[in-house]
Design a protein around this motif. Structure first.
Motif, PDB file in Angstrom:
ATOM      1  N   LEU A   1     -30.760  -6.044  59.778  1.00  9.46           N
ATOM      2  CA  LEU A   1     -31.910  -5.163  59.944  1.00  9.46           C
ATOM      3  C   LEU A   1     -32.567  -5.534  61.272  1.00  9.46           C
ATOM      4  O   LEU A   1     -32.883  -6.700  61.498  1.00  9.46           O
ATOM      5  N   TRP A   2     -32.761  -4.530  62.120  1.00 12.93           N
ATOM      6  CA  TRP A   2     -33.337  -4.740  63.447  1.00 12.93           C
ATOM      7  C   TRP A   2     -34.686  -4.053  63.567  1.00 12.93           C
ATOM      8  O   TRP A   2     -34.845  -2.904  63.150  1.00 12.93           O
ATOM      9  N   ASP A   3     -35.624  -4.732  64.197  1.00 15.52           N
ATOM     10  CA  ASP A   3     -36.814  -4.083  64.724  1.00 15.52           C
ATOM     11  C   ASP A   3     -36.360  -3.364  66.000  1.00 15.52           C
ATOM     12  O   ASP A   3     -35.284  -3.651  66.528  1.00 15.52           O
ATOM     13  N   PHE A   4     -37.169  -2.453  66.515  1.00 18.57           N
ATOM     14  CA  PHE A   4     -36.771  -1.656  67.670  1.00 18.57           C
ATOM     15  C   PHE A   4     -37.424  -2.153  68.963  1.00 18.57           C
ATOM     16  O   PHE A   4     -36.785  -2.750  69.813  1.00 18.57           O
ATOM     17  N   ASP A   5     -38.740  -1.891  69.083  1.00 15.09           N
ATOM     18  CA  ASP A   5     -39.471  -2.253  70.303  1.00 15.09           C
ATOM     19  C   ASP A   5     -39.566  -3.763  70.448  1.00 15.09           C
ATOM     20  O   ASP A   5     -40.016  -4.458  69.539  1.00 15.09           O
ATOM     21  N   GLY A   6     -39.129  -4.270  71.594  1.00 13.17           N
ATOM     22  CA  GLY A   6     -39.227  -5.700  71.860  1.00 13.17           C
ATOM     23  C   GLY A   6     -38.121  -6.521  71.233  1.00 13.17           C
ATOM     24  O   GLY A   6     -38.059  -7.725  71.433  1.00 13.17           O
ATOM     25  N   THR A   7     -37.243  -5.864  70.479  1.00  7.84           N
ATOM     26  CA  THR A   7     -36.130  -6.555  69.829  1.00  7.84           C
ATOM     27  C   THR A   7     -34.800  -6.011  70.329  1.00  7.84           C
ATOM     28  O   THR A   7     -33.994  -6.745  70.884  1.00  7.84           O
ATOM     29  N   LEU A   8     -34.563  -4.736  70.119  1.00  2.00           N
ATOM     30  CA  LEU A   8     -33.369  -4.095  70.663  1.00  2.00           C
ATOM     31  C   LEU A   8     -33.602  -3.620  72.093  1.00  2.00           C
ATOM     32  O   LEU A   8     -32.748  -3.757  72.955  1.00  2.00           O
TER      33      LEU A   8
ATOM     34  N   PRO B   1     -30.190  -7.398  77.480  1.00  2.00           N
ATOM     35  CA  PRO B   1     -28.811  -7.786  77.779  1.00  2.00           C
ATOM     36  C   PRO B   1     -28.121  -8.386  76.557  1.00  2.00           C
ATOM     37  O   PRO B   1     -28.738  -9.097  75.773  1.00  2.00           O
ATOM     38  N   TYR B   2     -26.864  -8.050  76.408  1.00  2.00           N
ATOM     39  CA  TYR B   2     -25.949  -8.581  75.393  1.00  2.00           C
ATOM     40  C   TYR B   2     -26.190  -8.068  73.982  1.00  2.00           C
ATOM     41  O   TYR B   2     -25.393  -8.354  73.092  1.00  2.00           O
ATOM     42  N   VAL B   3     -27.257  -7.322  73.747  1.00  2.00           N
ATOM     43  CA  VAL B   3     -27.493  -6.862  72.376  1.00  2.00           C
ATOM     44  C   VAL B   3     -26.416  -5.862  71.947  1.00  2.00           C
ATOM     45  O   VAL B   3     -26.024  -5.831  70.780  1.00  2.00           O
ATOM     46  N   GLU B   4     -25.900  -5.082  72.874  1.00  2.00           N
ATOM     47  CA  GLU B   4     -24.846  -4.124  72.499  1.00  2.00           C
ATOM     48  C   GLU B   4     -23.602  -4.848  72.001  1.00  2.00           C
ATOM     49  O   GLU B   4     -22.970  -4.420  71.032  1.00  2.00           O
ATOM     50  N   GLU B   5     -23.269  -5.968  72.630  1.00  2.00           N
ATOM     51  CA  GLU B   5     -22.116  -6.747  72.178  1.00  2.00           C
ATOM     52  C   GLU B   5     -22.328  -7.264  70.755  1.00  2.00           C
ATOM     53  O   GLU B   5     -21.380  -7.312  69.961  1.00  2.00           O
ATOM     54  N   VAL B   6     -23.552  -7.638  70.434  1.00  2.00           N
ATOM     55  CA  VAL B   6     -23.862  -8.085  69.068  1.00  2.00           C
ATOM     56  C   VAL B   6     -23.694  -6.920  68.097  1.00  2.00           C
ATOM     57  O   VAL B   6     -23.062  -7.058  67.041  1.00  2.00           O
ATOM     58  N   LEU B   7     -24.246  -5.765  68.441  1.00  2.00           N
ATOM     59  CA  LEU B   7     -24.146  -4.591  67.575  1.00  2.00           C
ATOM     60  C   LEU B   7     -22.689  -4.215  67.304  1.00  2.00           C
ATOM     61  O   LEU B   7     -22.340  -3.779  66.205  1.00  2.00           O
ATOM     62  N   GLN B   8     -21.842  -4.384  68.290  1.00  2.00           N
ATOM     63  CA  GLN B   8     -20.423  -4.052  68.152  1.00  2.00           C
ATOM     64  C   GLN B   8     -19.701  -4.988  67.190  1.00  2.00           C
ATOM     65  O   GLN B   8     -18.702  -4.605  66.583  1.00  2.00           O
ATOM     66  N   LYS B   9     -20.202  -6.208  67.042  1.00  2.00           N
ATOM     67  CA  LYS B   9     -19.508  -7.214  66.232  1.00  2.00           C
ATOM     68  C   LYS B   9     -20.060  -7.370  64.821  1.00  2.00           C
ATOM     69  O   LYS B   9     -19.420  -8.016  63.990  1.00  2.00           O
TER      70      LYS B   9
ATOM     71  N   LEU C   1     -36.328 -14.698  64.980  1.00  2.00           N
ATOM     72  CA  LEU C   1     -37.297 -14.223  65.963  1.00  2.00           C
ATOM     73  C   LEU C   1     -36.647 -14.238  67.338  1.00  2.00           C
ATOM     74  O   LEU C   1     -36.024 -15.229  67.731  1.00  2.00           O
ATOM     75  N   PHE C   2     -36.808 -13.132  68.037  1.00  2.00           N
ATOM     76  CA  PHE C   2     -36.259 -12.978  69.378  1.00  2.00           C
ATOM     77  C   PHE C   2     -37.373 -13.153  70.401  1.00  2.00           C
ATOM     78  O   PHE C   2     -38.396 -12.461  70.330  1.00  2.00           O
ATOM     79  N   GLN C   3     -37.176 -14.079  71.314  1.00  2.00           N
ATOM     80  CA  GLN C   3     -38.138 -14.383  72.377  1.00  2.00           C
ATOM     81  C   GLN C   3     -39.542 -14.645  71.833  1.00  2.00           C
ATOM     82  O   GLN C   3     -40.538 -14.191  72.389  1.00  2.00           O
ATOM     83  N   ASN C   4     -39.588 -15.373  70.745  1.00  2.00           N
ATOM     84  CA  ASN C   4     -40.846 -15.746  70.113  1.00  2.00           C
ATOM     85  C   ASN C   4     -40.608 -17.046  69.355  1.00  2.00           C
ATOM     86  O   ASN C   4     -39.711 -17.116  68.513  1.00  2.00           O
TER      87      ASN C   4
ATOM     88  N   SER D   1     -31.898 -15.238  74.074  1.00  2.00           N
ATOM     89  CA  SER D   1     -30.946 -14.286  74.637  1.00  2.00           C
ATOM     90  C   SER D   1     -29.927 -13.915  73.564  1.00  2.00           C
ATOM     91  O   SER D   1     -29.500 -14.778  72.786  1.00  2.00           O
ATOM     92  N   TYR D   2     -29.515 -12.661  73.556  1.00  2.00           N
ATOM     93  CA  TYR D   2     -28.495 -12.243  72.593  1.00  2.00           C
ATOM     94  C   TYR D   2     -27.120 -12.788  72.950  1.00  2.00           C
ATOM     95  O   TYR D   2     -26.204 -12.745  72.137  1.00  2.00           O
ATOM     96  N   GLN D   3     -26.972 -13.335  74.137  1.00  2.00           N
ATOM     97  CA  GLN D   3     -25.726 -13.972  74.523  1.00  2.00           C
ATOM     98  C   GLN D   3     -25.407 -15.121  73.553  1.00  2.00           C
ATOM     99  O   GLN D   3     -24.244 -15.424  73.295  1.00  2.00           O
ATOM    100  N   ASP D   4     -26.438 -15.713  72.979  1.00  2.00           N
ATOM    101  CA  ASP D   4     -26.292 -16.857  72.080  1.00  2.00           C
ATOM    102  C   ASP D   4     -26.273 -16.474  70.596  1.00  2.00           C
ATOM    103  O   ASP D   4     -26.278 -17.348  69.742  1.00  2.00           O
ATOM    104  N   PHE D   5     -26.288 -15.203  70.281  1.00  2.00           N
ATOM    105  CA  PHE D   5     -26.473 -14.748  68.905  1.00  2.00           C
ATOM    106  C   PHE D   5     -25.537 -15.446  67.924  1.00  2.00           C
ATOM    107  O   PHE D   5     -25.971 -16.041  66.949  1.00  2.00           O
TER     108      PHE D   5
END
Length: 186
Positions: free
Chosen positions: A4-11, A76-84, A163-166, A177-181
């Motif tokens: 489950l994703w929040d939108f603003d400030g997350t994706l 950056p990199y969130v699309e790669e997470v969504l794909q996986k 929490l992303f960037q918090n 960073s989503y690079q580290d997801f």
């Protein structure tokens, strides 16, 4: 993994655009850093904190809606997470038409099984009704958000939280960073 994703400030990195709109609305009299900080708590908090009246709120929303999706790009990199991930759903306070405009612009609608938007009739976060609904339908594992407001309902229904960037206390995982997801979320 079902997320489950929040939108603003997350994706999507929308807060710089929101900050700019509010900065202009307040005639450049408040530092952008201060505006950003209060907006990251919540829009309603920032409205109260800065003493904005109904007309200013209306103008803010009109100006924000008029911004191009190009000014509200994905992190950056969130699309790669969504794909996986297996399943992705969104829970946001943003109206559906605004969410769809941004997702369509980036051709990202294909990544999401369901969206609960601000005009779908669910109570606002931190109420857990929308999270319960999405969890029942999609058997979620994790909720990702940028504010405590995003993870409180997830905790209430037993989901793992990120929490992303918090760095506020209370999440199970923290990402800058989503690079580290996938290295962080196990």
């Amino acid at each position: 993994m079902n997320v489950l994703w929040d939108f603003d400030g997350t994706l999507f990195n929308t807060y710089p655009a929101f900050t700019e709109v509010m900065y202009e609305l307040m005639n450049n009299k408040v530092a952008k850093e201060a505006i950003y900080k209060e907006l990251k708590i919540s829009f309603s908090h920032a409205v109260e904190f800065f003493g904005l009246d109904e007309e200013q709120v209306k103008v803010f929303k009109e100006r924000e809606r008029a911004l191009s999706p190009k000014e509200k790009g994905p992190f950056p990199y969130v699309e790669e997470v969504l794909q996986k991930t297996n399943v992705n759903v969104i829970m946001t306070h943003k109206p559906r038409n605004e969410v769809m405009a941004i997702l369509d612009y980036y051709d990202w609608h294909k990544y999401f099984s369901e969206i609960v938007a601000g005009d779908d009739g669910f109570p606002r976060k931190p109420d857990s009704a929308s999270y319960r609904y999405l969890h029942k339908r999609h058997h979620l594992d994790l909720a990702v958000g940028d504010r405590l407001l995003d993870i409180i309902p997830a905790k209430e229904i037993g989901l793992s939280t990120c929490l992303f960037q918090n760095e506020a206390k209370g999440a199970d995982y923290y990402l800058q960073s989503y690079q580290d997801f996938f290295a962080v979320i196990k």
